[in-house]
Motif scaffolding. Structure first.
Motif, short mmCIF file in Angstrom:
data_model
loop_
_atom_site.label_atom_id
_atom_site.label_comp_id
_atom_site.label_asym_id
_atom_site.label_seq_id
_atom_site.Cartn_x
_atom_site.Cartn_y
_atom_site.Cartn_z
N LEU A 75 0.90 -2.00 -0.05
CA LEU A 75 0.36 0.14 -0.32
C LEU A 75 0.84 1.06 0.41
O LEU A 75 0.54 2.24 -0.50
CB LEU A 75 -1.10 -0.15 1.10
N GLU A 76 2.12 1.26 0.83
CA GLU A 76 3.22 2.48 0.68
C GLU A 76 3.57 2.50 0.13
O GLU A 76 3.87 3.96 -0.35
CB GLU A 76 4.38 2.34 2.14
N GLU A 77 3.62 1.92 -1.50
CA GLU A 77 4.50 2.31 -2.54
C GLU A 77 3.20 2.23 -3.16
O GLU A 77 4.06 3.46 -4.48
CB GLU A 77 4.65 1.10 -3.22
N ILE A 78 2.30 1.79 -3.61
CA ILE A 78 0.95 2.63 -4.01
C ILE A 78 1.14 4.05 -3.61
O ILE A 78 0.82 5.19 -4.64
CB ILE A 78 -0.16 2.39 -3.94
N LEU A 79 1.38 4.53 -2.23
CA LEU A 79 0.42 6.54 -1.93
C LEU A 79 2.13 6.50 -2.11
O LEU A 79 1.67 8.23 -2.27
CB LEU A 79 0.54 5.78 -0.44
N PHE A 80 3.14 6.07 -2.25
CA PHE A 80 4.16 7.76 -3.22
C PHE A 80 4.53 8.13 -4.32
O PHE A 80 4.79 8.94 -4.32
CB PHE A 80 5.69 6.51 -2.77
N PHE A 81 3.04 7.50 -5.42
CA PHE A 81 3.27 8.08 -6.13
C PHE A 81 1.86 8.85 -6.26
O PHE A 81 1.67 9.85 -7.29
CB PHE A 81 3.45 6.83 -6.78
N LEU A 82 1.05 8.80 -4.98
CA LEU A 82 0.75 10.47 -5.20
C LEU A 82 1.32 10.89 -3.87
O LEU A 82 1.13 12.69 -4.30
CB LEU A 82 -0.65 10.19 -4.44
N THR A 83 2.02 10.92 -3.14
CA THR A 83 2.53 11.75 -2.28
C THR A 83 3.60 12.42 -2.68
O THR A 83 3.83 13.74 -2.87
CB THR A 83 2.64 11.07 -0.86
N VAL A 84 4.83 12.11 -3.43
CA VAL A 84 6.13 12.66 -4.34
C VAL A 84 5.33 13.55 -5.49
O VAL A 84 6.16 14.95 -5.26
CB VAL A 84 6.31 11.25 -3.82
N PRO A 85 4.45 13.06 -6.67
CA PRO A 85 4.71 13.84 -7.16
C PRO A 85 3.76 15.87 -6.54
O PRO A 85 4.10 15.95 -6.99
CB PRO A 85 3.66 13.63 -8.20
N PHE A 86 2.68 14.61 -5.48
CA PHE A 86 1.87 16.09 -4.98
C PHE A 86 2.81 17.39 -4.90
O PHE A 86 3.00 18.49 -4.72
CB PHE A 86 0.74 15.43 -4.17
N SER A 87 3.75 16.85 -3.84
CA SER A 87 4.41 17.35 -3.21
C SER A 87 5.22 18.55 -3.99
O SER A 87 5.64 19.05 -4.00
CB SER A 87 5.20 16.74 -1.42
N CYS A 88 5.85 18.39 -5.42
CA CYS A 88 6.90 18.31 -6.22
C CYS A 88 5.65 19.16 -6.88
O CYS A 88 6.20 20.42 -7.30
CB CYS A 88 8.04 16.98 -6.67
N ILE A 89 4.97 18.90 -7.67
CA ILE A 89 3.84 19.92 -7.92
C ILE A 89 3.81 21.47 -7.12
O ILE A 89 4.19 22.21 -7.13
CB ILE A 89 2.30 18.96 -8.16
N PHE A 90 3.98 21.47 -5.70
CA PHE A 90 3.50 22.10 -5.00
C PHE A 90 5.32 22.70 -5.20
O PHE A 90 4.68 24.50 -4.22
CB PHE A 90 3.74 21.45 -3.26
N ILE A 91 6.01 21.92 -5.10
CA ILE A 91 7.08 22.90 -4.95
C ILE A 91 7.23 23.82 -6.26
O ILE A 91 7.93 24.92 -6.33
CB ILE A 91 8.38 22.33 -4.91
N TYR A 92 7.00 23.08 -7.25
CA TYR A 92 6.80 23.49 -9.12
C TYR A 92 6.32 25.04 -8.51
O TYR A 92 6.23 26.04 -8.71
CB TYR A 92 6.05 22.97 -9.65
#
Length: 228
Positions: A75-92
């Motif tokens: 489950l954590e690996e699936i969430l990784f592909f949501l949490t990381v891109p969301f956070s990086c778009i926030f940086i962007y």
């Protein structure tokens, strides 16, 4: 600890979510443009993730995951592909708001060309290693399409955001690979690491993030055009 990977996911996204309500950036207003790209990109990368797990490209340390799995993925690996891109778009988005300077378009093209050349070299030298092949093959296709197909004007802003995102990248991936939560089969990568992080991870992350930002920009501009 069973919740280690889950906790890493939580800490990755909690601050970007909280700071989304800052009145100046007001990132929460852009959330609706993020979800479609997260879904499309997530499905593609999770397909590769399942394949990589089955083929033994990497595996997950049962000591640090809850044990909940879908299609062989924690489950954590699936969430990784949501949490990381969301956070990086926030940086962007934050850089777009707070930083007026941007990489000149000529320099931006040089960066894209360097990535293209590096990808071609890696594919020629390590085409028999699955992680290397998929990472640089996908990145090559994306940069060619965005730089020379769509002539994406936002690529220079993306490269800045990616450079900034390397700081949390080294923290998060450093933890995941040093504990380790994720174990890599070096027979399927080039065997070179920066600290404990495989070299390919840097470019796999770039492909993941540029695809997400691309969809974010597409859906945001589509909304703007529809409301003109």
């Amino acid at each position: 600890m069973k919740y280690t990977y889950l906790l890493i996911n939580f800490l990755t996204i909690v601050f970007p979510v909280m700071l989304s309500f800052d009145k100046r950036v007001a990132f929460y207003k852009s959330w609706k443009f993020i979800w479609p790209g997260l879904l499309i990109t997530g499905i593609m990368f999770l397909f590769w993730d399942v394949l990589f797990t089955i083929k033994g490209v990497w595996s997950f340390n049962p000591t640090y995951i809850t044990g909940i799995k879908f299609f062989e993925l924690p489950l954590e690996e699936i969430l990784f592909f949501l949490t990381v891109p969301f956070s990086c778009i926030f940086i962007y988005a934050c850089l777009n708001y707070y930083v007026n300077w941007h990489i000149p378009h000529r320099v931006n093209e040089w960066i894209s060309n360097l990535i293209i050349i590096l990808s071609l070299l890696m594919l020629a030298m390590y085409h028999n290693r699955i992680y290397t092949l998929v990472t640089f093959g996908l990145l090559l296709a994306l940069i060619l399409i965005l730089q020379y197909g769509f002539k994406a004007q936002w690529l220079n802003r993306f490269y800045m955001a990616y450079a900034v995102s390397l700081l949390p990248f080294y923290i998060v991936n450093g933890i995941l690979t040093s504990i380790p939560v994720v174990l890599y089969n070096n027979a399927e990568n080039i065997g070179k690491r920066i600290g404990t992080i495989p070299l390919e991870d840097h470019f796999y992350s770039m492909a993941l993030l540029v695809m997400n930002v691309g969809f974010f920009e597409y859906f945001r501009n589509k909304h703007k055009t529809a409301n003109l």
